[in-house]
Design an enzyme around this catalytic site. Sequence first.
Site, PDB file in Angstrom:
ATOM      1  CB  CYS A 297      -0.851   0.040   1.054  1.00  0.00           C
ATOM      2  SG  CYS A 297      -1.068  -1.339   2.652  1.00  0.00           S
ATOM      3  NE  ARG A 326       2.058  -9.616   4.570  1.00  0.00           N
ATOM      4  CZ  ARG A 326       0.818  -9.187   4.475  1.00  0.00           C
ATOM      5  NH1 ARG A 326      -0.017 -10.017   5.237  1.00  0.00           N
ATOM      6  NH2 ARG A 326       0.239  -8.536   3.562  1.00  0.00           N
ATOM      7  CD  GLN A 344      -0.306  -8.554   0.020  1.00  0.00           C
ATOM      8  OE1 GLN A 344      -0.430  -7.415   0.187  1.00  0.00           O
ATOM      9  NE2 GLN A 344      -1.250  -9.087   0.877  1.00  0.00           N
ATOM     10  CG  ASP A 346      -1.893  -5.530  -3.028  1.00  0.00           C
ATOM     11  OD1 ASP A 346      -3.393  -5.569  -2.082  1.00  0.00           O
ATOM     12  OD2 ASP A 346      -1.303  -5.194  -1.716  1.00  0.00           O
ATOM     13  CG  HIS A 348      -3.827  -0.129  -2.447  1.00  0.00           C
ATOM     14  ND1 HIS A 348      -2.934  -0.645  -2.894  1.00  0.00           N
ATOM     15  CD2 HIS A 348      -4.204  -0.235  -0.991  1.00  0.00           C
ATOM     16  CE1 HIS A 348      -2.290  -1.349  -1.817  1.00  0.00           C
ATOM     17  NE2 HIS A 348      -3.009  -1.715  -1.158  1.00  0.00           N
ATOM     18  CE  LYS A 432     -10.789  -8.980   8.147  1.00  0.00           C
ATOM     19  NZ  LYS A 432      -9.818  -9.867   7.530  1.00  0.00           N
ATOM     20  CG  HIS A 478      -5.813  -1.952   1.740  1.00  0.00           C
ATOM     21  ND1 HIS A 478      -4.568  -1.837   1.394  1.00  0.00           N
ATOM     22  CD2 HIS A 478      -6.333  -0.913   2.491  1.00  0.00           C
ATOM     23  CE1 HIS A 478      -3.647  -0.786   1.997  1.00  0.00           C
ATOM     24  NE2 HIS A 478      -5.119  -0.068   2.802  1.00  0.00           N
TER      25      HIS A 478
END
Length: 605
Positions: A297, A326, A344, A346, A348, A432, A478
């Site tokens: 992000c 991670r 990911q 991902d 946004h 979420k 996200h």
Amino acid sequence: MGKAKEKQEEVPYAESHLYKIRHSAAHVMAQAVIEMFPNGKVAIGPPIEDGFYYDFELPRALTPDDLDKIEKRMRKIIKGKYAFERQELSADKAREVFADQPYKIELIEGLESGGYDEYGEKIEEAPVISIYKHDTFEDLCRGPHVENTGEINPSAVKLLNVAGAYWRGDEKNTMLQRIYGTAWESVEELEAYLERLKEAQERDHRTLGRELDLFSFSQDVGPGLALWHPNGGRIRAQIEEYWSQRHREGGYERVYTPHIGKANLWQTSGHLNWYKDGMYAPLTIEEQEYYIKPMNCPFHIAIFKSQMHSYRDLPMRFAEFGTVYRYERSGTLHGLMRVRGFTQDDAHLFCTLEQMPEEILGVLEFSLSILRDFGFQEFDIELSVRDPKNPGKYAGQDSDWKMAEAALISAIEKLGLSYRRVEGEAVFYGPKIDIKVHDALNRTWQITTIQFDFWLPEAFEMEFVGQDGEPHQPYMVHRALLGSMERFFGVLIEHYKGAFPVWLAPVQAELIPIADRHFDYAYDALAKLKAAGLRAEVDDSGDRMGNKIRKAQGQKVPYMLVIGDREIEEGAVSLRLRSGEDLGATSVDDFIAMAQEAVKSKAQV
RNA sequence: GCCGAUGUAGCUCAAUUGGCAGAGCAACGCUCUUGUAAAGCGUAGGUUAUGGGUUCGAGUCCCAUCAUCGGCUCCA
């Protein structure tokens, strides 16, 4: 499976006869264990999905031999047809009964004073304390149980394994020994369940990953760091290509960002405050600290902030295959499902308040449509919202939360979906929606997450110029659709049992010449298939045809094209499917058309 | 990270109380030229996860480390 579900809806599991059987089996097991270890301490032993467990503190570790003995003793107790007798009593009396059982004493305290149940969850009012006794064993328990142990089918009970478990699930507490068992009404049901376990084992992506040469882990590289082999790479490339096309059509812009960023970035984003445990130690480069990214992000935000934006630019949708790292504790790693480095898919979304409902609806519909193309038909949708009892631990305005929740609900409802509302599961920066898919064995997997974020736009002081000429803060969502490529791949492998649909299969067609003299014809056919965009290969090993077929079957290749004298004479190939079906002679062109159609339609086979 | 178990050839597994590390499949070579799930013969393949220790002698016993598996906790 559908039927079982309907049945469940008629009688909730917690009120079913099976639930009582399992609960009672747990007590019987505890009796057998305590007979073996008279000084053993018992903790809790509830029924769970497909079975039951009981936690103990014992003087030594249990062995598989012990389980056999316990199981045998259980059958004897069951046959004794001992009645389960309920007795209600005061907390003081209960303390007397369980004087040498510290865990029970703790439970009694909970029930009495705070009103906590055996899972440590708060209950509204202090309940009546009851104990259930059968034969020599009595247990603090709210029930319900079967009338007597004879109602348990001794041939439909089986102890499965021993595992460590913290008292009350808290790692600060003692580690207890948990015995898992399963119990059913009939032997047939038990066998069906064991069959299901076996089926799950056969689908294990770690085994299939090796057999199909899809991926591996290396001790030299490190735990939780997946290596995608060429076969896995072919599948991933296919997924990424499809994903890219859908995202282009869906109005996303593709972005690329680096793997590390300066400490200050992570300070601003808040990660160093509340996500530090998940991050690796910093690198020092020219006296500046950098962190390997655990999330994408901040980079997408940096792209947004690289220039001024008008309200006319919004919504903006940035998408990336972002590889993050991670820290996961060593004991939690699990094949591709839980790794330390993963990519990911991902994205946004940045938009105005007014655009928010449509954006949410769009992303939800988009996600489901893509998941369906991967053969998933059933979904569980979870809406995670704030813990109403703990409003202090969340960022953002109350009005934002209300608006966001309303937008999420409205999107779910517009699509006619049902959902489960989970209080207290929201991330601190916003509510979420999580989507879980049901796989071929009806197991569920967390895949998609769509998260509101009230924190980052503020933390990074994001702005756009509104119609009024004033700066405004954009809203941000996200979203990881497939979640992580690693986990998604693991789920796909298990869902398809390695037999990928044609559009994903690493090798779509295996050309099988019967004798050496058929090689040239096979190579010509191969050239045609490749020119048509199909992934094919010729098995020109010295093996006999039978073994070439066997190898291709083992690799779960969807189409096998056998070539011998007859086929060459007819200008054809003999088509065999991995189902074993022999479709006979087909022209190469007809086969190409058929395979291309299967690819195009993403046919699930 | 914690509790428990496991670690022998690329894979699946043997190896009696501590006494010469072995098989099948895969790989490679040769022969056979094959009709819808395993042709035959041969060759090669190992510091028994790693590092220490006990012992005349360790795959086997002890300690440490690493990894994996079943769980707990946590999560994409």
